[in-house]
Write a protein that holds these residues in place. Sequence first.
Motif, PDB file in Angstrom:
ATOM      1  N   THR A  20       0.859  -1.178   0.000  1.00  0.00           N
ATOM      2  CA  THR A  20       0.000   0.000   0.000  1.00  0.00           C
ATOM      3  C   THR A  20       0.896   1.229   0.000  1.00  0.00           C
ATOM      4  N   THR A  21       0.311   2.392  -0.235  1.00  0.00           N
ATOM      5  CA  THR A  21       1.096   3.634  -0.236  1.00  0.00           C
ATOM      6  C   THR A  21       1.492   4.056   1.167  1.00  0.00           C
ATOM      7  N   THR A  22       0.924   3.443   2.185  1.00  0.00           N
ATOM      8  CA  THR A  22       1.219   3.830   3.570  1.00  0.00           C
ATOM      9  C   THR A  22       2.011   2.771   4.325  1.00  0.00           C
ATOM     10  N   SER A  23       2.427   1.706   3.668  1.00  0.00           N
ATOM     11  CA  SER A  23       3.170   0.639   4.344  1.00  0.00           C
ATOM     12  C   SER A  23       4.519   1.148   4.829  1.00  0.00           C
ATOM     13  N   THR A  24       4.876   0.823   6.067  1.00  0.00           N
ATOM     14  CA  THR A  24       6.174   1.224   6.620  1.00  0.00           C
ATOM     15  C   THR A  24       6.992   0.004   7.038  1.00  0.00           C
ATOM     16  N   ILE A  25       6.634  -1.181   6.553  1.00  0.00           N
ATOM     17  CA  ILE A  25       7.365  -2.412   6.846  1.00  0.00           C
ATOM     18  C   ILE A  25       8.420  -2.620   5.771  1.00  0.00           C
ATOM     19  N   SER A  26       9.606  -3.046   6.182  1.00  0.00           N
ATOM     20  CA  SER A  26      10.710  -3.233   5.246  1.00  0.00           C
ATOM     21  C   SER A  26      10.881  -4.704   4.887  1.00  0.00           C
ATOM     22  N   TYR A  27      11.257  -4.960   3.635  1.00  0.00           N
ATOM     23  CA  TYR A  27      11.738  -6.284   3.278  1.00  0.00           C
ATOM     24  C   TYR A  27      13.041  -6.547   4.032  1.00  0.00           C
ATOM     25  N   PRO A  28      13.370  -7.802   4.337  1.00  0.00           N
ATOM     26  CA  PRO A  28      14.621  -8.095   5.052  1.00  0.00           C
ATOM     27  C   PRO A  28      15.867  -7.944   4.190  1.00  0.00           C
ATOM     28  N   THR A  43      14.678  -2.315  13.498  1.00  0.00           N
ATOM     29  CA  THR A  43      14.539  -1.225  14.456  1.00  0.00           C
ATOM     30  C   THR A  43      13.535  -0.229  13.914  1.00  0.00           C
ATOM     31  N   ARG A  44      12.969   0.586  14.798  1.00  0.00           N
ATOM     32  CA  ARG A  44      11.973   1.576  14.397  1.00  0.00           C
ATOM     33  C   ARG A  44      12.580   2.973  14.424  1.00  0.00           C
ATOM     34  N   ILE A  45      12.343   3.706  13.349  1.00  0.00           N
ATOM     35  CA  ILE A  45      12.781   5.098  13.243  1.00  0.00           C
ATOM     36  C   ILE A  45      11.606   5.909  12.720  1.00  0.00           C
ATOM     37  N   ASN A  46      11.361   7.070  13.325  1.00  0.00           N
ATOM     38  CA  ASN A  46      10.271   7.921  12.872  1.00  0.00           C
ATOM     39  C   ASN A  46      10.671   8.688  11.622  1.00  0.00           C
ATOM     40  N   LEU A  47       9.793   8.666  10.636  1.00  0.00           N
ATOM     41  CA  LEU A  47       9.980   9.443   9.416  1.00  0.00           C
ATOM     42  C   LEU A  47       9.056  10.657   9.445  1.00  0.00           C
ATOM     43  N   LYS A  91       0.063  19.863   9.312  1.00  0.00           N
ATOM     44  CA  LYS A  91       0.506  19.502   7.968  1.00  0.00           C
ATOM     45  C   LYS A  91       1.782  18.655   7.979  1.00  0.00           C
ATOM     46  N   ARG A  92       2.268  18.393   9.157  1.00  0.00           N
ATOM     47  CA  ARG A  92       3.419  17.504   9.323  1.00  0.00           C
ATOM     48  C   ARG A  92       3.013  16.353  10.233  1.00  0.00           C
ATOM     49  N   THR A  93       3.568  15.193   9.987  1.00  0.00           N
ATOM     50  CA  THR A  93       3.274  14.044  10.839  1.00  0.00           C
ATOM     51  C   THR A  93       4.478  13.126  10.880  1.00  0.00           C
ATOM     52  N   ILE A 104       5.770   9.219  11.227  1.00  0.00           N
ATOM     53  CA  ILE A 104       5.329   7.842  11.036  1.00  0.00           C
ATOM     54  C   ILE A 104       6.473   6.904  11.419  1.00  0.00           C
ATOM     55  N   PRO A 105       6.254   5.973  12.356  1.00  0.00           N
ATOM     56  CA  PRO A 105       7.313   4.992  12.678  1.00  0.00           C
ATOM     57  C   PRO A 105       7.491   3.992  11.536  1.00  0.00           C
ATOM     58  N   ALA A 106       8.720   3.822  11.092  1.00  0.00           N
ATOM     59  CA  ALA A 106       9.025   2.908   9.984  1.00  0.00           C
ATOM     60  C   ALA A 106      10.032   1.856  10.442  1.00  0.00           C
ATOM     61  N   GLU A 107       9.949   0.693   9.837  1.00  0.00           N
ATOM     62  CA  GLU A 107      10.858  -0.412  10.173  1.00  0.00           C
ATOM     63  C   GLU A 107      12.102  -0.337   9.299  1.00  0.00           C
ATOM     64  N   PHE A 108      13.270  -0.199   9.934  1.00  0.00           N
ATOM     65  CA  PHE A 108      14.546  -0.166   9.228  1.00  0.00           C
ATOM     66  C   PHE A 108      15.342  -1.425   9.566  1.00  0.00           C
ATOM     67  N   ILE A 109      16.273  -1.778   8.685  1.00  0.00           N
ATOM     68  CA  ILE A 109      17.235  -2.848   8.935  1.00  0.00           C
ATOM     69  C   ILE A 109      18.526  -2.195   9.419  1.00  0.00           C
ATOM     70  N   LYS A 110      18.987  -2.580  10.587  1.00  0.00           N
ATOM     71  CA  LYS A 110      20.205  -1.984  11.162  1.00  0.00           C
ATOM     72  C   LYS A 110      21.433  -2.785  10.768  1.00  0.00           C
ATOM     73  N   ASP A 111      22.530  -2.071  10.455  1.00  0.00           N
ATOM     74  CA  ASP A 111      23.804  -2.702  10.069  1.00  0.00           C
ATOM     75  C   ASP A 111      23.599  -3.685   8.917  1.00  0.00           C
TER      76      ASP A 111
END
Length: 235
Positions: free
Chosen positions: A20-28, A72-76, A95-97, A99-106
């Motif tokens: 979806t256009t709002t997905s914040t999950i990352s592929y591994p 890990t979670r980082i806010n965008l 007008k700003r928000t 969103i917590p997004a899932e990042f891959i660390k290292d």
Amino acid sequence: MKIVSFDIWSDYAYFRRGYTTTSTISYPFPSRTTIAGIIAGILGYPRDSYYNLFQENNSKIGLKIINPIKNTRINLNYINTKLGMNLSDIEANGKRTQIPAEFIKDAKYRIYVSLNDEDVMNQLYYALHEHKSVYTPYMGISECLANFKLVEDKIHQVQPQIQENININSVVPKNSGNIQIEKGKHYGIVKSPAFFNENRSVSSFLEFFYETKGNSIKLDSCEYYQIGEDNVIMY
């Protein structure tokens, strides 16, 4: 088959799942289309100009997970631009928000590339050997700048092999063979875009098994390539 291999890594990676256009999950790990974009960026191909170079009938890609997958979670910071792109249009409250997004660390991966076009293969080898890129490589989004390094100072010339009870060091396409589950290993499965068509829409997907810590996956039998010390399935 001729294969070039290189490592790519960054402090963080964000390969957003485009369900979806709002997905914040990352592929591994980066999808095949993302890897094609990274290679095209190193070589300096313009946007949307390289899809035919990475079609199923003229290219093969392989990927090995080197560092364990750590989420890990980082806010965008997202901005509402519906009213315009001028600073005055987006400064008002609401007008700003974030969103917590899932990042891959290292994040660190080894990528194996084989292209039918030998001229492009030679250009890629030269760029990796000289550590040069036309566009700065990044892991998913431009905020996740990446570094890269040629694994061995040569282009590998290999032939496919078939063996039973073989340990595979790369991610495994689902249709490659039956997995032998081993104690102490953590397995995952993911479906990601594989090929683009000329309209920049995904024409097909691939589904993969992977081991989250980068350990090998044992198959009862499969076709693979031995590249250095790694047994790799190319897709």
